[in-house]
Motif scaffolding. Sequence first.
Motif, short mmCIF file in Angstrom:
data_model
loop_
_atom_site.label_atom_id
_atom_site.label_comp_id
_atom_site.label_asym_id
_atom_site.label_seq_id
_atom_site.Cartn_x
_atom_site.Cartn_y
_atom_site.Cartn_z
N TRP A 105 -21.04 12.59 -49.95
CA TRP A 105 -19.99 13.23 -49.16
C TRP A 105 -19.50 14.52 -49.82
O TRP A 105 -19.26 15.53 -49.15
N LEU A 106 -19.40 14.50 -51.15
CA LEU A 106 -18.89 15.66 -51.88
C LEU A 106 -19.94 16.75 -52.08
O LEU A 106 -19.60 17.93 -52.16
N SER A 107 -21.21 16.36 -52.17
CA SER A 107 -22.25 17.33 -52.55
C SER A 107 -23.16 17.75 -51.40
O SER A 107 -23.92 18.71 -51.54
N GLN A 108 -23.11 17.05 -50.26
CA GLN A 108 -23.94 17.43 -49.12
C GLN A 108 -23.05 17.63 -47.89
O GLN A 108 -22.38 16.70 -47.46
N PRO A 109 -23.03 18.83 -47.35
CA PRO A 109 -22.21 19.08 -46.15
C PRO A 109 -22.62 18.16 -45.01
O PRO A 109 -23.81 17.96 -44.76
N HIS A 110 -21.65 17.59 -44.34
CA HIS A 110 -21.88 16.72 -43.19
C HIS A 110 -21.53 17.51 -41.93
O HIS A 110 -20.37 17.78 -41.64
N ILE A 111 -22.56 17.90 -41.19
CA ILE A 111 -22.38 18.75 -40.01
C ILE A 111 -21.93 17.90 -38.82
O ILE A 111 -22.55 16.88 -38.51
N LYS A 112 -20.89 18.32 -38.14
CA LYS A 112 -20.42 17.62 -36.95
C LYS A 112 -21.15 18.15 -35.71
O LYS A 112 -21.22 19.36 -35.48
N THR A 113 -21.68 17.24 -34.95
CA THR A 113 -22.34 17.64 -33.70
C THR A 113 -21.38 18.41 -32.81
O THR A 113 -21.75 19.39 -32.15
N SER A 114 -20.13 17.99 -32.80
CA SER A 114 -19.13 18.61 -31.91
C SER A 114 -18.95 20.10 -32.19
O SER A 114 -18.66 20.88 -31.28
N ASP A 115 -19.13 20.50 -33.45
CA ASP A 115 -18.97 21.92 -33.78
C ASP A 115 -20.08 22.76 -33.16
O ASP A 115 -19.87 23.92 -32.79
N ILE A 116 -21.28 22.20 -33.05
CA ILE A 116 -22.38 22.91 -32.40
C ILE A 116 -22.24 22.81 -30.88
O ILE A 116 -22.58 23.74 -30.15
N ASP A 117 -21.69 21.65 -30.41
CA ASP A 117 -21.41 21.50 -28.97
C ASP A 117 -20.53 22.63 -28.45
O ASP A 117 -20.64 23.06 -27.30
N LYS A 144 -28.56 19.74 -26.18
CA LYS A 144 -29.01 21.00 -26.77
C LYS A 144 -28.58 21.11 -28.24
O LYS A 144 -29.32 21.64 -29.08
N SER A 145 -27.40 20.59 -28.56
CA SER A 145 -26.93 20.60 -29.95
C SER A 145 -27.87 19.78 -30.82
O SER A 145 -28.22 20.19 -31.93
N HIS A 146 -28.29 18.61 -30.30
CA HIS A 146 -29.22 17.77 -31.04
C HIS A 146 -30.56 18.49 -31.25
O HIS A 146 -31.17 18.38 -32.31
N GLU A 147 -30.99 19.22 -30.21
CA GLU A 147 -32.25 19.96 -30.31
C GLU A 147 -32.19 20.99 -31.44
O GLU A 147 -33.13 21.13 -32.23
N VAL A 148 -31.06 21.69 -31.55
CA VAL A 148 -30.87 22.68 -32.62
C VAL A 148 -30.79 22.00 -33.98
O VAL A 148 -31.48 22.38 -34.93
N LEU A 149 -29.95 20.98 -34.06
CA LEU A 149 -29.71 20.34 -35.36
C LEU A 149 -30.96 19.64 -35.89
O LEU A 149 -31.19 19.60 -37.11
N ASN A 150 -31.78 19.09 -35.00
CA ASN A 150 -33.01 18.42 -35.44
C ASN A 150 -33.96 19.37 -36.16
O ASN A 150 -34.83 18.94 -36.91
#
Length: 682
Positions: free
Chosen positions: A350-362, A370-376
């Motif tokens: 949690w501290l050393s790897q950024p956890h990207i929120k799908t909602s931020d790309i949404d 489409k967000s999943h397509e980009v993030l994948n």
Amino acid sequence: MKKNELTRLTGTAIPLGALYTKESPVIGEYTSLKLFADFAKKAGLKIIQLLPVNDTGTQSSPYSGLSAFALHPIYVCLKELPEFSGCYGSSKKFKKAYDEFEKNFTYTGRYNYQEILNSKVELLRVLYETTSIAKDKTPDLELNAWITENPWIVSYAVYKRLKWENLSASWKSWAKEDQLPGEKEIQKRWDTVKFKKEHLFYAWMQMRLCQQFSDACEYVKKQGIILKGDMPIMMNEDSCDAWAYPQFFNHNLRAGSPVDGENPSGQNWGFPTYNWANLKKEKYAWWKNRLTVAQKFYGAYRLDHILGFFRIWAIPERDTTAIMGHADPYAAIERAELNEIGFDDLRLRWLSQPHIKTSDIDYFTWSQEKSHEVLNMIAEKLDGEELWLFKDCVKGDRDLYELELPQWCSKETGDAIRQKLAEYWNNRTLIEIEKDKFIPLWTFEKTFAWSTLNEEEQTSLKKIIEEKNELQDKVWSEQATDILKNLTKTVSMQACGEDLGVGLACVPAVMKEHNILGLNVVRWTRYWDKEDQPYVDFADYRPLSITTTSVHDSTTVRQWWADESKAALDFVKDNEEAFAEIADCSTEEGIEKLKTFTPEIAQAVLNAAASSASTWCIHPLQDFMYMDESLWLEDAKDERVNVPGCVNEFNWTWRMPCLVEELIKNKKLTDKIQDVCKKHES
């Protein structure tokens, strides 16, 4: 000059190209130094400080060297070369080309770097063709002896020939067999008959530049003046040295500086960092050779960014900013140490790897699909959560900015998504620098993961970070001591260190141990931790230091007075005695009078600096010339040498506003400079 025999001296700093004489109207040349030394002697100046004069290729910045050893051909005085008169008298083609050069290039306030360089190199090639060296493709006795004394010329000549053939492109884009060929292969290519004539051109040219510069340096020395050179700490990644000696550089890291108030993303200079471990194995031979070659010309030298010998801010090659950088060397926190204070492996992730929120790309796609397509493309989804972790293939934010998004993604949306992903990349509390070894992000307390920790967790993590910082200070001190001990004892030149902005506790003691002069820029020498940040009294300056009114990266005193009037007036109030003859600083009327910069104010600032406890005072020529208003340009901004963070035709191309011959005759100015010198040296 001998170290440990320092006396109070005053000098001036100027880029070589800025010198303007009747014989050198286009750009300052090596030969121009002689006349400038005459001026310095008449004015009572005992030091002339130059910016680096090494070959920088197509880059006008003297700190972007293509070679640690080769001189820059742009500063050659063609008329003074031994081959010139014969060629000019016998070759109509050369005579026409040279006459056109003189006609096309006359004095201007800023010179055209690239056009002048191209013209001079073309004319040098014509002169070379008249030599027996070019005709026989064999060095004569003179050149043969010079090559023997300067073995660095072998790799430089091979590199420059390849650079020429590749239209100045970076060696990283050359044919694979030409990239990092190795010492034996470089020597083999130097010996190849097919390339001999071209290689010898660069050797002949460097010999002539060396002779011309050496002659000027010897003249300066005979006038009782110390010529001070400048040693950039870093080398361009496209340099001959990074190409020929890859073992001495970390090509996967770039040097820079961490985040600060003026630089929210830090600074990424783009230069590879040094592999100090490999340099140490070779007893720092490459650095020692740099100094030995420099000593042929100089009596003192400036170590640029001396903090880099203690620790360098190292940035992963694939990052565009310095946010993800780290101090090198570093003291890492072991995973076991973090486990011991309560951070299990999931917490460390949690501290050393950024956890990207799908909602931020949404937010940009308005579609989870489409967000999943980009993030994948660049991340892996955590089971059962709308959170993603970057894949191992992402090595830096450059990979995110270069990401090719699906066709449905507009340019505007794509740019916004890439920017958001880059923000995530840089937002982590810890960096896993090696497997199971962590270091804190420079701005770890501003990261999202840090904000999610409770007070107890923050306290325990901060404590271990502080413990490692204390250990690092010792590591940095030991590294710098070893390097500087080896370097400073190699030559008799006086070492000076650019230690601006240094906050490391170990730096002053190490510099003092090795008799290295520090730097005090008047406007920045303040008690920054005190209320109102008063200026340090000149009597309290470090004796083992140089006082200067401005540097090449700052505004001049005149522009500082106009742009930062509050700071300038604070300086007046803290040094009332120096300005007493101009105005009564205790009255509003007196302070008002001092707001407008005048020659009298320029003289008062220089006189105040002359009272410094620093052993040397070295001020830019511009700040001395402000004592004569007839030498001012209409706009003070045009008197700057460099504006950091910009790459343009303005930077590094400033020229004096008058002939050196006119300065020599300017008794009013030389008398005022003499007075400043006497105040400091008495």
